[in-house]
Design a protein around this motif. Structure first.
Motif, short mmCIF file in Angstrom:
data_model
loop_
_atom_site.label_atom_id
_atom_site.label_comp_id
_atom_site.label_asym_id
_atom_site.label_seq_id
_atom_site.Cartn_x
_atom_site.Cartn_y
_atom_site.Cartn_z
N ALA A 1 -28.02 4.53 -23.29
CA ALA A 1 -27.71 3.37 -24.26
C ALA A 1 -28.39 3.62 -25.75
O ALA A 1 -28.42 2.96 -26.46
N HIS A 2 -28.81 4.92 -26.01
CA HIS A 2 -29.23 5.25 -27.12
C HIS A 2 -28.74 6.42 -27.95
O HIS A 2 -27.75 7.05 -27.32
N CYS A 3 -28.95 6.33 -29.00
CA CYS A 3 -28.65 7.37 -30.23
C CYS A 3 -29.83 8.09 -30.90
O CYS A 3 -30.61 7.62 -31.25
N GLN A 4 -29.81 9.37 -30.27
CA GLN A 4 -30.98 10.47 -30.54
C GLN A 4 -30.55 11.11 -31.83
O GLN A 4 -29.59 11.88 -31.68
N MET A 5 -31.09 11.09 -32.88
CA MET A 5 -30.92 12.14 -33.94
C MET A 5 -31.75 13.30 -33.65
O MET A 5 -33.01 13.33 -33.44
N TYR A 6 -30.96 14.45 -34.05
CA TYR A 6 -31.83 15.74 -34.21
C TYR A 6 -31.41 16.47 -35.66
O TYR A 6 -30.58 16.17 -36.16
N PHE B 1 -26.15 -3.01 -25.61
CA PHE B 1 -27.11 -3.75 -25.24
C PHE B 1 -26.52 -4.72 -24.20
O PHE B 1 -26.52 -5.92 -24.12
N LEU B 2 -25.42 -4.06 -23.22
CA LEU B 2 -24.67 -4.91 -22.24
C LEU B 2 -25.93 -5.31 -21.28
O LEU B 2 -26.78 -4.66 -20.86
N SER B 3 -25.69 -6.91 -21.25
CA SER B 3 -26.60 -7.50 -20.59
C SER B 3 -26.45 -7.62 -19.09
O SER B 3 -27.30 -7.63 -18.08
N ASN B 4 -25.37 -7.54 -18.49
CA ASN B 4 -24.71 -7.82 -17.12
C ASN B 4 -24.32 -6.45 -16.48
O ASN B 4 -23.60 -6.38 -15.43
N LEU C 1 -24.30 1.60 -22.01
CA LEU C 1 -23.98 3.02 -22.56
C LEU C 1 -23.25 3.15 -23.78
O LEU C 1 -22.43 2.29 -24.24
N GLN C 2 -23.73 4.14 -24.55
CA GLN C 2 -23.05 4.22 -25.93
C GLN C 2 -21.78 5.19 -25.53
O GLN C 2 -22.03 6.26 -25.24
N ARG C 3 -20.67 4.94 -25.79
CA ARG C 3 -19.40 5.67 -25.52
C ARG C 3 -18.91 6.44 -26.73
O ARG C 3 -18.34 7.46 -26.39
N GLY D 1 -20.24 2.55 -30.64
CA GLY D 1 -19.70 1.76 -29.71
C GLY D 1 -19.75 2.01 -28.51
O GLY D 1 -19.95 3.03 -27.98
N GLY D 2 -20.23 1.07 -27.46
CA GLY D 2 -20.16 1.23 -26.12
C GLY D 2 -19.76 0.09 -25.05
O GLY D 2 -18.67 -0.44 -25.28
N THR D 3 -20.32 -0.05 -24.03
CA THR D 3 -20.04 -0.90 -22.91
C THR D 3 -19.95 -2.37 -23.25
O THR D 3 -19.40 -3.35 -22.61
N ASP D 4 -20.81 -2.88 -24.57
CA ASP D 4 -20.83 -4.29 -24.85
C ASP D 4 -19.86 -4.66 -25.60
O ASP D 4 -19.70 -5.75 -25.90
#
Length: 441
Positions: A94-99, A177-180, A184-186, A200-203
């Motif tokens: 659910a996160h975006c990690q910067m490197y 931030f899908l609650s149910n 997941l970040q897609r 964008g993701g599952t919410d």
């Protein structure tokens, strides 16, 4: 009939984890990512960087860096190269990690050089020379099933005064931030001007962030199901989103409002879902561009086909569509907008099309043993350095969950020289004039 694989194409590298994302880090460095997930299967998660070059007869790749990401599989990422360093934004659950990816010039000593030359020029028992193999990394780097030529001065310079990279983790933000269910970040994208990032993701929320600060700028409920793909327009005025709700929508970034929906008359009333979307410039001009999508039939496949589509960016109407014998899984557009590539879901095949007409010019059946998860054209225009010189008109990288990195190239197509065309036209005009004079016209 489109030509099939060139003899020199094929496998570049084999990694010991499934691959989900690919991009060019520089004009000649490939970045791939993936992994086995958080379960204790023993399959690693992380990135691989390869240096790609053409030795005069075929493409070769050498491993430069392997960076593991612990329990976090990398399902998607976006790269922005600023010259001094590159920003790598990776989707990890659910996160975006910067490197921060910092390039460094590595110069090996003369003694080490002699030793490496001896080792690297020794072929393995199967006749394929492994270049840059690190025994404990689980990575096998190949040269397309062909032995590379003996090292020249240019090879030595490339291999021993080469770029290395240092990857350091920076900020991390939650982007879904899908609650149910399981958030997941897609997908993550960075605008061509480097000022915005979209996720964008599952919410179903489309979120736009300032970049590289990664501060939320705006967010809106773009879809009622998960977002599968996004892309910024080349002029950075619009963003397109596609979702499992069967919608493809172009949004105005200045207002956050819908510009238009992508609508088309499906064959025999069959339902289709958009799978991937990409913008492509026309003749390299960012203010003149096309939108491309791939769509797949919903439900039982049967004899239904997938489609590659080109859209009018002014009104969202379908311009051209090309059918494919199976469902599609991936899409790429070359940086000059001239070629489009697609990968298939079941046969693992890769095809290249002319962008403006969607005429297929290259088909590589069964390029992978499983579905193609990512495609990336080799750049022809790149601010970070000159492109790779080769005897090909276009070349595309492909990855899959079969752990393989492959390359497929389109041979230079034969064209009539300009002078010959002029001579032909003069002769034809002369013949027409003589004929007209003969019949008294």
């Amino acid at each position: 009939m489109a030509p099939t694989r060139r003899p020199s194409d094929g496998l570049l590298a084999r990694v010991n984890f499934p691959l989900y994302a690919v991009d060019m880090l520089t004009s000649r460095h490939i970045l791939v990512a993936g992994g086995g997930g958080s379960s204790k299967t023993g399959v690693a998660n992380g990135f691989e960087i390869y240096e790609l070059y053409h030795n005069g007869s075929h493409f070769c790749a050498e491993e430069v860096l392997r960076h593991e990401t612990g329990a976090n599989v990398v399902m998607n990422f976006a790269v922005r190269n600023s010259g001094r360093r590159a920003y790598l934004c990776a989707g990890q659950e659910a996160h975006c990690q910067m490197y921060f990816v910092q390039p460094q010039l590595d110069i090996t000593s003369d003694a080490s050089m002699d030793k490496k030359l001896t080792q690297s020029d020794h072929p393995h028992e199967n006749g394929v020379r492994h270049r840059g193999v690190q025994p404990h990394s689980g990575v096998e780097t190949l040269s397309n099933g062909n032995n590379c030529h003996p090292p020249t001065a240019a090879d030595v310079l490339k291999q021993f005064q080469r770029l290395q990279f240092d990857i350091q983790a920076a900020d991390v933000i939650q982007t879904d931030f899908l609650s149910n269910g399981e958030p997941l970040q897609r997908v993550v994208r960075i605008s061509s001007n480097g000022r915005l990032m979209a996720t964008g993701g599952t919410d179903g929320q489309l979120r736009v962030w300032t970049f590289p600060q990664m501060q939320l700028s705006t967010s809106w409920p773009a879809h009622n199901k998960e977002i599968d793909d996004l892309d910024f327009s080349p002029d950075c005025k619009y963003i397109v989103s596609i979702s499992k709700d069967a919608q493809g929508i172009v949004w105005d970034l200045s207002t956050g409002k819908q510009q238009h929906k992508l609508k088309w008359q499906t064959q025999e009333g069959n339902k289709y879902l958009f799978k991937r979307c990409r913008y492509g410039t026309v003749e390299g001009h960012k203010d003149n561009y096309r939108l491309f999508t791939v769509t797949n039939p919903l439900g039982k496949v049967g004899k239904q086909r997938g489609f590659v589509q080109q859209w009018d960016c002014k009104n969202g109407e379908l311009r051209v569509a090309a059918s494919v014998d199976e469902s599609l899984s991936s899409l790429a557009v070359r940086d000059d907008g001239r070629f489009v590539a697609v990968g298939t879901m079941f046969s693992g095949s890769v095809s290249i099309y002319i962008a403006f007409s969607l005429q297929r010019v290259l088909h590589i059946p069964h390029a992978h043993s499983m579905f193609v998860t990512g495609l990336q054209f080799l750049p022809i225009t790149n601010e970070e350095g000159p492109p790779i010189s080769s005897d090909t008109e276009a070349a595309v990288l492909s990855i899959s969950v079969d752990n393989k990195v492959c390359i497929h190239s389109l041979p230079q197509r034969k064209t009539i020289p300009a002078w010959l065309a002029v001579v032909f036209m003069v002769i034809m005009i002369f013949i027409v004039l003589v004929l007209c004079s003969y019949i008294g016209i």
